[in-house]
Write an enzyme that holds these catalytic residues in place. Structure first.
Site, PDB file in Angstrom:
ATOM      1  CB  ALA A  82      32.741  35.228  33.150  1.00 13.71           C
ATOM      2  CG  HIS A  90      31.403  41.267  44.992  1.00 11.92           C
ATOM      3  ND1 HIS A  90      30.856  41.063  43.776  1.00 11.92           N
ATOM      4  CD2 HIS A  90      30.775  40.694  46.029  1.00 11.92           C
ATOM      5  CE1 HIS A  90      29.965  40.617  44.002  1.00 11.92           C
ATOM      6  NE2 HIS A  90      29.610  40.297  45.277  1.00 11.92           N
ATOM      7  NE  ARG A 129      42.593  32.931  30.809  1.00 10.22           N
ATOM      8  CZ  ARG A 129      43.318  33.821  30.416  1.00 10.22           C
ATOM      9  NH1 ARG A 129      43.114  34.800  29.678  1.00 10.22           N
ATOM     10  NH2 ARG A 129      44.734  34.228  30.769  1.00 10.22           N
TER      11      ARG A 129
END
EC number: 2.5.1.78
Length: 171
Positions: A82, A90, A129
């Site tokens: 994730a 970044h 999700r």
């Protein structure tokens, strides 16, 4: 015109699956892994045929996948992670580089890799999700392992026919 068609195969019995899980954003990654392993089991993959390894973050996933691919012991691999947007560039770097690395390993080793490294704007999106994407990764790995094995047999069938023709010519 009649054409040949391969039907998707989600039968996981006998498949060997390697999973690389990032520990960064650990609650989300654990949720991905739990859903993925549960779905693999539902598809018939035996627990003894699954190896799960963890790495510090998403950028380390490709190297671990490469080592698993080099072993030749797996029919498919799964990448779980994730990457959640912060306030700097970044996010883009990690998302792009990890995704490119995962794809390259699959192509270099001719091995299916289900990429379930989530890239979301915030924690809430990632949590929403994680379960379905973990399940999806398991289904993708099983389906693509079966597909690649079926497609690999296409070449074997041609080789067998050529061998038979060569034997007939020699006789």
């Amino acid at each position: 015109m009649e054409i040949g068609q391969y039907q998707p195969n989600l039968e996981g019995d006998g498949l060997r699956i390697g999973i690389v899980q990032s520990r960064f954003n650990e609650p989300v990654c654990n949720g991905l892994a739990d859903a993925c392993v549960e779905e693999l089991e539902r598809l018939g993959v035996s627990g003894e045929d699954v190896l799960l390894v963890s790495v510090p973050g998403a950028l380390e996933i490709p190297l671990a996948l490469q080592k698993l691919a080099e072993s030749g012991q797996f029919d498919a691999l799964i990448a779980l992670g994730a990457v959640i947007r912060g306030e700097t560039y970044h996010f883009e770097l990690v998302s792009n580089e990890s995704g490119a690395g995962i794809t390259r390993i699959g192509l270099d080793f001719n091995l299916p890799i289900a990429n379930a490294v989530l890239t979301t704007e915030n924690d809430k999106q990632a949590v929403a999700r994680m379960t379905e994407k973990g399940r999806d990764a398991a289904r993708v790995a099983v389906e693509m392992a079966n597909l690649t094995m079926a497609l690999d047999q296409l070449g074997d069938d041609e080789d067998e026919e050529e061998d038979e023709e060569d034997e007939e010519e020699r006789a």
